[in-house]
Enzyme design. Structure first.
Site, PDB file in Angstrom:
ATOM      1  N   THR A 161      50.068 -32.090 -51.501  1.00 35.46           N
ATOM      2  CA  THR A 161      51.019 -31.007 -51.776  1.00 35.46           C
ATOM      3  C   THR A 161      52.205 -31.163 -50.823  1.00 35.46           C
ATOM      4  O   THR A 161      53.176 -31.830 -51.150  1.00 35.46           O
ATOM      5  CB  THR A 161      50.352 -29.626 -51.644  1.00 35.46           C
ATOM      6  OG1 THR A 161      49.653 -29.536 -50.403  1.00 35.46           O
ATOM      7  CG2 THR A 161      49.386 -29.388 -52.796  1.00 35.46           C
ATOM      8  N   LYS A 183      43.521 -34.452 -48.042  1.00 33.91           N
ATOM      9  CA  LYS A 183      44.853 -33.873 -48.072  1.00 33.91           C
ATOM     10  C   LYS A 183      44.834 -32.601 -47.238  1.00 33.91           C
ATOM     11  O   LYS A 183      43.786 -31.993 -47.024  1.00 33.91           O
ATOM     12  CB  LYS A 183      45.334 -33.577 -49.490  1.00 33.91           C
ATOM     13  CG  LYS A 183      44.594 -32.509 -50.270  1.00 33.91           C
ATOM     14  CD  LYS A 183      44.979 -31.076 -49.957  1.00 33.91           C
ATOM     15  CE  LYS A 183      46.456 -30.840 -50.166  1.00 33.91           C
ATOM     16  NZ  LYS A 183      46.797 -29.418 -49.757  1.00 33.91           N
ATOM     17  N   THR A 194      36.989 -28.917 -44.607  1.00 31.20           N
ATOM     18  CA  THR A 194      38.384 -29.251 -44.372  1.00 31.20           C
ATOM     19  C   THR A 194      39.203 -28.719 -45.521  1.00 31.20           C
ATOM     20  O   THR A 194      38.687 -28.010 -46.372  1.00 31.20           O
ATOM     21  CB  THR A 194      38.559 -30.774 -44.244  1.00 31.20           C
ATOM     22  OG1 THR A 194      39.919 -31.039 -43.949  1.00 31.20           O
ATOM     23  CG2 THR A 194      38.167 -31.493 -45.521  1.00 31.20           C
ATOM     24  N   ASN A 398      57.260 -23.431 -44.441  1.00 28.45           N
ATOM     25  CA  ASN A 398      56.467 -22.293 -44.882  1.00 28.45           C
ATOM     26  C   ASN A 398      57.304 -21.074 -45.234  1.00 28.45           C
ATOM     27  O   ASN A 398      56.873 -20.233 -46.029  1.00 28.45           O
ATOM     28  CB  ASN A 398      55.425 -21.960 -43.812  1.00 28.45           C
ATOM     29  CG  ASN A 398      54.303 -22.975 -43.815  1.00 28.45           C
ATOM     30  OD1 ASN A 398      53.455 -22.966 -44.687  1.00 28.45           O
ATOM     31  ND2 ASN A 398      54.325 -23.885 -42.848  1.00 28.45           N
TER      32      ASN A 398
END
Length: 403
Positions: A161, A183, A194, A398
């Site tokens: 992503t 990822k 994870t 973000n």
């Protein structure tokens, strides 16, 4: 005998043979369905040609997504032999419709490749709170086609992503191969596994043995990494062993699996959103492994420590601050503690004068891998944790994630 087939440096530049052999008996599919920008694959699947033993661990988030729910149900019924992943849409907080959509996608794919839906675990990663665009996905799945022998790098790219590079590691154990992909660069402080990580091997490993080994390895690797203290709603880690290459010694298999997962953890931390440095903190002399991990996590999660390292500012007192926050660890005594950056002692004293110590620490902080070593001076237990620095870029990524 364990041999490194492929690993990556802390900042992702790969070394060794990029065309190293993959484990026997696994096929993969990658394609663009329309979730991601044009030109990027957002669907991937890996399936074993034969039954597998497997071990899977999931997020403990109360907002776990429908894919986690489906997968948990599946592993209660059977031992899965593959995984499918959708990238750029987490399908979380989507209610009953989200669960129906995930079930439909998995069932459709299973029919296409000729296996039962429960033989596939499913994962999805991306924006939370958005329904799948089902018409787009249905159209994309119509052209799924035939699988190819496992291409770990293609699958690793398809599950990305905000990652900036694919994360792949491989080891050879005797005649068998272990390959792992992962990822995740944000919303990362796992509480079980994870972000997304999948390991495939042609070693023959009994189910009970695989469960025991994988859970121990997960604890020492994925549960020991943190980028921003946020636990994802979609965390899933799994290992699939199809036995095509025959049995291997348990100890050698565990060593190789841990090396693969440690490689992946370092890649995840060094590729943290906006990150420029990998932080490796080792806490020794603790009264328990739990205590060592608590102290290590306090250090790598401290915004003041993370920004200090990003700015290459040798303000080592911030490490003491982070240790001091662990006030529930009542047996920690400041007078016993020793702190070093790599092999440079900074507390309680250094063999260098203050100016020289500051300059030597500054030089270490200028490297891409910063090592912080803490000896609590209490007991004999040790734990190692992995993190990254905190940068302006993390805030930009973000702040603008959905826009």
């Amino acid at each position: 005998m364990v041999q490194s087939v492929l690993s990556s440096t802390s900042h992702g530049s790969e070394r060794a043979d990029m065309s190293a052999a993959s484990p026997q008996g696994f096929h993969c599919w990658t394609t663009h369905l329309g979730l991601a920008d044009e030109g990027k694959d957002d669907f991937s699947m890996v399936i074993s040609d034969r039954p597998c033993t497997s071990s899977v661990v999931f997020t403990k988030s109360l907002f776990a997504g429908p894919c986690v729910t489906l997968s948990k149900t599946s592993i209660e019924q059977t031992s899965p032999r593959g995984v499918l992943v959708l990238a750029k849409n987490a399908n979380v907080a989507t209610g009953a419709e989200g669960l129906r959509n995930a079930s439909e996608i998995r069932a459709s794919v299973a029919r296409t490749v000729g296996i039962e839906p429960d033989a596939l675990i499913m994962a999805s990663t991306g924006v939370i709170g958005v329904q799948y665009p089902m018409d787009t996905i249905r159209a994309g799945l119509d052209g799924l086609g035939q699988g190819t022998p496992l291409d770990a790098h293609a699958v690793a790219r398809a599950i990305m992503t905000t990652d900036t590079r694919a994360k792949v590691s491989e080891r050879a154990v005797g005649t068998s191969t272990i390959v792992g992909i992962a990822k995740g660069v944000g919303m990362i402080e796992p509480d079980m596994a994870t972000m997304l990580s999948f390991v495939f091997t042609d070693a023959d490993v009994p189910q009970d043995t695989l469960n025991r080994i994988f859970r121990d390895v997960v604890d020492r690797t994925y549960n020991s990494v943190s980028i921003d203290t946020d636990t994802s709603t979609s965390d899933t880690a799994a290992v699939f062993a199809n036995g095509s290459a025959g049995p291997v010694p348990d100890t050698e298999f565990e060593q190789a699996l841990e090396e693969v997962c440690t490689d992946l953890v370092k890649m995840i931390a060094s590729d943290g959103e906006g990150a420029t440095k990998l932080i490796v903190t080792t806490v020794s002399g603790a009264s328990s492994e739990r205590q060592a991990r608590v102290v290590g996590k306090s250090i790598i999660n401290s915004p003041l420590v993370k920004t200090m390292i990003h700015g290459e500012d040798p303000n080592w007192g911030r490490v003491l601050m982070a240790i001091g926050k662990c006030s529930n660890e009542v047996d920690i005594e400041p007078d016993r503690i020793r702190v070093a950056f790599a092999d440079i002692d900074v507390y309680p004293s250094s063999s260098l004068d203050q100016h020289d110590t500051v300059e030597v620490v500054r030089e270490h902080l200028a490297t891409v891998t910063v090592e912080i070593n803490v000896d609590l001076g209490i007991g004999t237990d040790t734990w190692r944790v992995f993190g990254c620095d905190l940068t302006d870029e993390y805030i930009r990524i973000n702040a603008d994630y959905t826009t």
